[in-house]
Design a protein around this motif. Sequence first.
Motif, mmCIF file in Angstrom:
data_model
loop_
_atom_site.group_PDB
_atom_site.id
_atom_site.type_symbol
_atom_site.label_atom_id
_atom_site.label_comp_id
_atom_site.label_asym_id
_atom_site.label_seq_id
_atom_site.Cartn_x
_atom_site.Cartn_y
_atom_site.Cartn_z
ATOM 1 N N SER A 242 0.817 -1.212 0.000
ATOM 2 C CA SER A 242 0.000 0.000 0.000
ATOM 3 C C SER A 242 0.852 1.264 0.000
ATOM 4 N N GLY A 243 1.974 1.249 0.755
ATOM 5 C CA GLY A 243 2.839 2.429 0.795
ATOM 6 C C GLY A 243 2.119 3.620 1.403
ATOM 7 N N PRO A 244 2.556 4.845 1.099
ATOM 8 C CA PRO A 244 1.883 6.049 1.608
ATOM 9 C C PRO A 244 0.448 6.107 1.100
ATOM 10 N N MET A 245 -0.465 6.434 1.997
ATOM 11 C CA MET A 245 -1.880 6.469 1.658
ATOM 12 C C MET A 245 -2.386 7.903 1.668
ATOM 13 N N TRP A 246 -3.602 8.074 1.145
ATOM 14 C CA TRP A 246 -4.233 9.389 1.118
ATOM 15 C C TRP A 246 -4.850 9.754 2.459
ATOM 16 N N ILE A 247 -4.944 8.760 3.378
ATOM 17 C CA ILE A 247 -5.630 8.982 4.645
ATOM 18 C C ILE A 247 -4.785 9.892 5.535
ATOM 19 N N TRP A 248 -5.437 10.923 6.089
ATOM 20 C CA TRP A 248 -4.720 11.870 6.934
ATOM 21 C C TRP A 248 -4.432 11.267 8.304
ATOM 22 N N PRO A 249 -3.283 11.599 8.906
ATOM 23 C CA PRO A 249 -3.010 11.143 10.277
ATOM 24 C C PRO A 249 -4.043 11.722 11.240
ATOM 25 N N ILE A 250 -4.291 11.006 12.317
ATOM 26 C CA ILE A 250 -5.248 11.499 13.296
ATOM 27 C C ILE A 250 -4.575 12.513 14.213
ATOM 28 N N ASN A 251 -5.392 13.308 14.895
ATOM 29 C CA ASN A 251 -4.905 14.256 15.889
ATOM 30 C C ASN A 251 -5.929 14.314 17.018
ATOM 31 N N TRP A 252 -5.719 15.215 17.953
ATOM 32 C CA TRP A 252 -6.632 15.282 19.093
ATOM 33 C C TRP A 252 -8.045 15.642 18.647
ATOM 34 N N THR A 253 -8.183 16.465 17.636
ATOM 35 C CA THR A 253 -9.508 16.817 17.134
ATOM 36 C C THR A 253 -10.243 15.573 16.637
ATOM 37 N N THR A 254 -9.535 14.692 15.950
ATOM 38 C CA THR A 254 -10.138 13.438 15.483
ATOM 39 C C THR A 254 -10.680 12.636 16.644
ATOM 40 N N VAL A 255 -9.881 12.520 17.699
ATOM 41 C CA VAL A 255 -10.281 11.733 18.864
ATOM 42 C C VAL A 255 -11.491 12.365 19.545
ATOM 43 N N ALA A 256 -11.448 13.674 19.729
ATOM 44 C CA ALA A 256 -12.495 14.369 20.478
ATOM 45 C C ALA A 256 -13.830 14.398 19.742
ATOM 46 N N THR A 257 -13.798 14.298 18.421
ATOM 47 C CA THR A 257 -15.025 14.455 17.632
ATOM 48 C C THR A 257 -15.513 13.167 16.993
ATOM 49 N N ILE A 258 -14.814 12.066 17.193
ATOM 50 C CA ILE A 258 -15.061 10.869 16.390
ATOM 51 C C ILE A 258 -16.479 10.326 16.559
ATOM 52 N N LEU A 259 -17.007 10.330 17.778
ATOM 53 C CA LEU A 259 -18.356 9.798 17.977
ATOM 54 C C LEU A 259 -19.394 10.659 17.266
ATOM 55 N N GLY A 260 -19.233 11.964 17.350
ATOM 56 C CA GLY A 260 -20.146 12.871 16.644
ATOM 57 C C GLY A 260 -20.014 12.748 15.145
ATOM 58 N N ASN A 261 -18.777 12.591 14.682
ATOM 59 C CA ASN A 261 -18.549 12.447 13.243
ATOM 60 C C ASN A 261 -19.205 11.179 12.702
ATOM 61 N N LEU A 262 -19.095 10.087 13.453
ATOM 62 C CA LEU A 262 -19.671 8.824 13.005
ATOM 63 C C LEU A 262 -21.198 8.864 13.003
ATOM 64 N N LEU A 263 -21.778 9.688 13.858
ATOM 65 C CA LEU A 263 -23.232 9.797 13.899
ATOM 66 C C LEU A 263 -23.770 10.680 12.782
ATOM 67 N N THR A 264 -22.975 11.651 12.331
ATOM 68 C CA THR A 264 -23.482 12.654 11.391
ATOM 69 C C THR A 264 -22.835 12.611 10.013
ATOM 70 N N SER A 265 -21.772 11.822 9.854
ATOM 71 C CA SER A 265 -21.009 11.770 8.599
ATOM 72 C C SER A 265 -20.221 13.056 8.345
ATOM 73 N N TYR A 266 -19.919 13.774 9.402
ATOM 74 C CA TYR A 266 -19.150 15.017 9.255
ATOM 75 C C TYR A 266 -17.666 14.698 9.103
ATOM 76 N N GLU A 267 -17.025 15.342 8.106
ATOM 77 C CA GLU A 267 -15.599 15.126 7.854
ATOM 78 C C GLU A 267 -14.829 16.430 7.698
ATOM 79 N N GLY A 268 -15.431 17.540 8.112
ATOM 80 C CA GLY A 268 -14.699 18.797 8.053
ATOM 81 C C GLY A 268 -15.302 19.857 7.152
ATOM 82 N N THR A 269 -16.387 19.531 6.455
ATOM 83 C CA THR A 269 -17.047 20.505 5.589
ATOM 84 C C THR A 269 -18.508 20.628 6.010
#
Length: 440
Positions: free
Chosen positions: A206-233
């Motif tokens: 696979s090598g380098p992927m297009w997927i962005w590394p996670i950060n604290w924002t990812t961790v803090a928002t992940i449950l809300g993101n999974l419920l709403t399909s929010y990805e930053g827009t």
Amino acid sequence: MGWETFINFLNNHTPLFYLNQSLWRDEAFSVLISEAPIIQLLKSAASDFNPPLYYLLLHFWMKIFGNGEMAIRLLSYLFHLALVYLGYKFAQKLRLSKFITTFLLLTIFFNPMLIYFAFEARMYSLLALLATASMYFFYLKNWQPYVLVTALGLWTQPFMVFVILSQGLYLLLTKTFKKEHLWAFLASFLLFSPWIPIIFRQFGRSGPMWIWPINWTTVATILGNLLTSYEGTPWGLWQKMTLLSVILLILTFPVLNEAKKSRGSKKPTDFYLLLLCWLYLPVFLVLLLSYFKPLYVNRYLIFTTVAEIFLVSISLSLMKKEVLRRFLAFSFLIFIVLFNLWFPTKHQKTDIRLTFREIGKMAKTTDLIYARTPLTFFEANYYFPDRSRVFLYNPNHLAVPFYAGAALLPQNKMKDFIPLYPGRAFLINDDATYEIVSER
């Protein structure tokens, strides 16, 4: 006039907007890989990153209903409707009240994450269905259908393995691991075993992927993101997603408390610990692994969205005050409805369909189509009627990454120059704009 206004509102300001909009790259890739003969389909899937079950189903679906945008997306919607029905059957086994069952089904049906992928020609709605079916039959200890749907889930998307791990954790926590569970797990992997070497080969290269590394924002928002399909827009919702994640965490505690009380019992409440494993173990493991190799993409964990909906429903059912239960349930449903009215246009795909409508009116039989990147190559192949005239413009001879669909990009489709005689070339950009290149 009023009827036309209503139809326009449905098409442009509700999730039906997803059904009607232009295909994006991954959907076009689904069509191109699925319309090939079965042997070629399997070879192409082996060179990509997803097992072939969804592509096989789409292959036969298109033979019956064609490859129009709405037709191919309705297959995913069929999976979504089946998920709602499965939610009803699950609620019956859990002996949920009529009110909570109705809330559960409405929330599954209208959930922003699930409804978005119910209108997308990808495998994620099927993954949500099969993962939930796996949990259903696991809970019932109905091992033959369990093995079947679990194996089919593995043949749909590799993240299905986290569902199995969640079930294993539940058995360890409840100290109920028996031979029947081991045989069920082994049988599921045995049915998937022909594809396992391919999975390891794909991961290794696979090598380098297009997927962005996670950060604290990812961790803090992940449950809300999974419920709403929010990805930053749009960008400004991160704090609100954090708040939503905190609310879901708070709703976890009464469910966890009841799970402790009923551990080892044969009552419907023994589902509570399984539910928490279903939601939190995949999230935790994916976040943990993503610190070493980025893996987190919200749609890969779509099955945890179903667990979140069960979590909210169970938490409401545990409330002693009926007035409060109904108030919070109606408030949650109103939130989902309003979010679905506001969010679709913020989740819009690039309208490359319009681009090719314009090009189609201008293009002559000698004109060529050149996509600037692999991201638009598949869309161009889908929308331009003569695929023999569609190419990828690659003047620097760059290797196409596997994650960009290299499996469907033969060398004879990559060109390092644009011939300008006897016709012209339409050079397509990722943002759906284009340039006309000619000798003049």
